[in-house]
Write an enzyme that holds these catalytic residues in place. Structure first.
Site, mmCIF file in Angstrom:
data_model
loop_
_atom_site.group_PDB
_atom_site.id
_atom_site.type_symbol
_atom_site.label_atom_id
_atom_site.label_comp_id
_atom_site.label_asym_id
_atom_site.label_seq_id
_atom_site.Cartn_x
_atom_site.Cartn_y
_atom_site.Cartn_z
ATOM 1 N N LYS A 1 0.828 -1.208 0.000
ATOM 2 C CA LYS A 1 0.000 0.000 0.000
ATOM 3 C C LYS A 1 0.870 1.269 0.000
ATOM 4 C CE LYS A 1 -3.976 -2.268 0.601
ATOM 5 N NZ LYS A 1 -3.566 -3.683 0.636
HETATM 6 C C1 LIG Z 1 -4.157 -4.815 0.176
HETATM 7 C C2 LIG Z 1 -3.344 -6.018 0.114
HETATM 8 C C3 LIG Z 1 -3.600 -7.033 -0.840
HETATM 9 C C4 LIG Z 1 -4.759 -6.948 -1.803
HETATM 10 O O1 LIG Z 1 -4.591 -5.950 -2.771
HETATM 11 P P1 LIG Z 1 -5.836 -5.415 -3.601
HETATM 12 O O2 LIG Z 1 -5.322 -4.299 -4.398
HETATM 13 O O3 LIG Z 1 -6.855 -4.988 -2.587
HETATM 14 O O4 LIG Z 1 -6.340 -6.554 -4.414
HETATM 15 C C5 LIG Z 1 -2.755 -8.129 -0.881
HETATM 16 N N1 LIG Z 1 -1.731 -8.245 -0.001
HETATM 17 C C6 LIG Z 1 -1.476 -7.315 0.918
HETATM 18 C C7 LIG Z 1 -0.351 -7.523 1.864
HETATM 19 C C8 LIG Z 1 -2.246 -6.166 1.011
HETATM 20 O O5 LIG Z 1 -1.972 -5.240 1.933
#
Ligand SMILES: *Cc1c(COP(=O)(O)O)cnc(C)c1O
Length: 496
Positions: free
Chosen positions: A112
């Site tokens: 993120k």
């Molecule tokens: C948010 C997240 C995901 C999923 O990603 P999306 O874009 O919501 O599909 C997968 N792994 C981790 C560690 C995340 O923080």
């Protein structure tokens, strides 16, 4: 001419990139999508020599056309700096026949950060550009990682406040500790008595609450979103796919124009949608492999054409993927429905009212580049253990879901195309589950922070700063609320 964004639910609602970033969600609950997908206008030999920041500019300028070169470069250079613990920003690791694209070298050690370290800059630039007088209130629902990354990004950013809702019992202990110890006078964190989908639905409701919007405006506030429904999240995520491809080409791992497959551990469908957009830019990607955990709505969708959220919500060891309503899938549905807002709105109405919808065969035919599968909890743990025993490389639970699905894909198809696996979190963020997977008996009695030190030893990786920071940090946020009291909680924070 500026690229225009349109709501997936109302073809009359249009915005420039900066307006779409400010709004987050369109007025009718739809998501903003670009009217056309641009093409990369630099060749691979040039891209191969570029830094992450330079690549980011080449990609983002195509989507954020109403930002000047100076503005965009300022945003990029402010975001991708020493907050990341490696100059490469997103390094590739070759392990057991796949390339792991490590997206967790930012401030909160999850992918993120790739988008949330730049979003505050994009947002404040957009506010200036559009002469916004109100203070911007970022309202966010999190399954664990978005919350902390958004808090870190927006903490003490002038002209903004941030309120984060997370499921009180649905995140890892380290994820929770990271959030409730967040500093910054403009930050608020709330544990809700419910799951992520309820948090997300509650937040979406507040976004389309006209009365609340009026009340806010009178008090000098307006909402925006840091969730992946904001195109300001999506666009920076396209960058690392282009960057990864260019680096593989530069290193001689792939030939010119050689196609690669991409595997993405998926929750809200933002990361894999970014890969899809990268493919549409002209990047040679063959298959987009969508990996789910036991909340396998997307696997079922890709195999049957029916999206059905009517099922038990499972708490897994990959909590950031514990999602039954993948918001960003709407952008893909809109596209395969022929960019038809009315048709898409009908599907989304069915999803809200009946919890499911079925796409047409014609639409399904356009999903041929996607492959979906899932792993069970047991399989996920096995993947972590096997990879560690074979190579010494330790991956987190989310990435392990992707690796497990990758193995299933290869077994099923025999396709040996070179593959990039999106590695979305540091194993240090999910230490307990990771160490349990490696040797439950041995590690069961250790505390979370003892496990952190043990992981550092066995993986031969220094403990990330983000973890060191919370070892002794004070809990600053203690608010909890029921799902139906989310608006009340927001009003209390804002004194309205
Ligand atoms: C948010 C997240 C995901 C999923 O990603 P999306 O874009 O919501 O599909 C997968 N792994 C981790 C560690 C995340 O923080």
């Amino acid at each position: 001419m500026d690229l225009i964004y349109t709501s997936t639910r109302n073809s009359d609602e249009k915005a420039t990139a900066s307006q779409a970033i400010l709004k987050g969600l369109a007025g009718d609950g739809g998501l903003f999508v670009p009217d056309s997908l641009p093409k990369l206008d630099v060749d691979m030999d040039t891209l191969a020599k570029m830094s992450y920041q330079e690549t980011a500019y080449e990609v983002m300028k195509l989507f954020l056309t109403d930002f000047t070169e100076e503005e965009l470069k300022h945003c990029i250079n402010s975001a991708y700096d020493s907050k990341f613990d490696t100059e490469e920003i997103a390094p590739l690791v070759d392990a057991d026949g796949a390339y792991y694209l490590e997206l967790f070298h930012g401030a909160t050690i999850a992918f993120k950060d790739m988008a949330l370290s730049i979003l505050p800059y994009l947002m404040t630039t957009a506010a200036k550009k559009n002469h916004v007088k109100n203070e911007i209130v970022i309202l966010t629902a999190t399954s664990g990682d978005t919350g902390k990354a958004a808090l870190a990004g927006f903490a003490d950013v002038p002209g903004t406040k941030i309120i984060v809702f997370y499921p009180k019992n649905g995140v890892s202990p380290i994820q929770e500790k990271q959030m409730v110890t967040q500093k910054g006078a403009n930050t608020h964190v709330v544990g809700i008595h419910g799951n992520f989908d309820q948090a997300q639905t509650g937040v979406k409701k507040m976004f389309s609450d006209k009365e609340l919007a009026e009340l806010m405006d009178k008090a000098g506030y307006q909402f925006s979103s840091a969730n992946s429904i904001n195109i300001g999240r999506l666009v920076p995520q396209i960058v690392y796919y282009v960057y990864a491809y260019a680096k593989l080409y530069e290193n001689g791992a792939i030939a010119k124009d050689e196609k690669i497959n991409v595997v993405v551990p998926t929750g809200n469908f933002g990361n894999i949608l970014a890969a899809f957009y990268a493919k549409n830019l002209g990047l040679p990607i063959a298959k987009l492999i969508c990996a789910s955990n036991e909340n396998k709505v997307l696997f079922d969708f890709f195999s049957t054409g029916t999206y059905d959220r009517n099922r038990e919500f499972v708490l897994t060891s990959s909590p950031s993927m514990d999602i039954l309503i993948s918001s960003n899938l709407e952008r893909l549905i809109y596209r395969i429905a022929g960019n038809d807002a009315e048709k898409n709105a009908e599907f989304m109405r069915a999803l809200t009212e009946e919890g499911k919808y079925m796409i047409t065969d014609e639409m399904r035919a356009q999903l041929a580049d996607f492959y979906g599968n899932y792993t069970t909890e047991e399989e996920t743990a096995e993947v972590i253990r096997d990879l560690y025993e074979k190579t010494g490389y330790v991956i987190d639970t989310h990435t392990a879901v992707a690796t497990g699905v990758y193995h299933k894909y290869v077994k099923e198809t025999g396709d040996n195309t070179k593959t990039v696996i999106a590695s979305t979190a540091s194993p240090f963020k999910f230490t307990r589950s990771v160490m349990d997977a490696i040797d439950k008996e041995k590690y069961d009695s250790m505390t979370d922070f003892e496990l952190v030190d043990e992981l550092s030893k066995i993986a031969n990786v220094t403990v990330p700063q983000a973890i060191e920071d919370i070892r002794s940090a004070e809990v600053l946020h203690k608010t909890e609320c029921d799902v139906e009291d989310m608006p009340k909680t927001v009003k209390a924070f804002l004194n309205i």
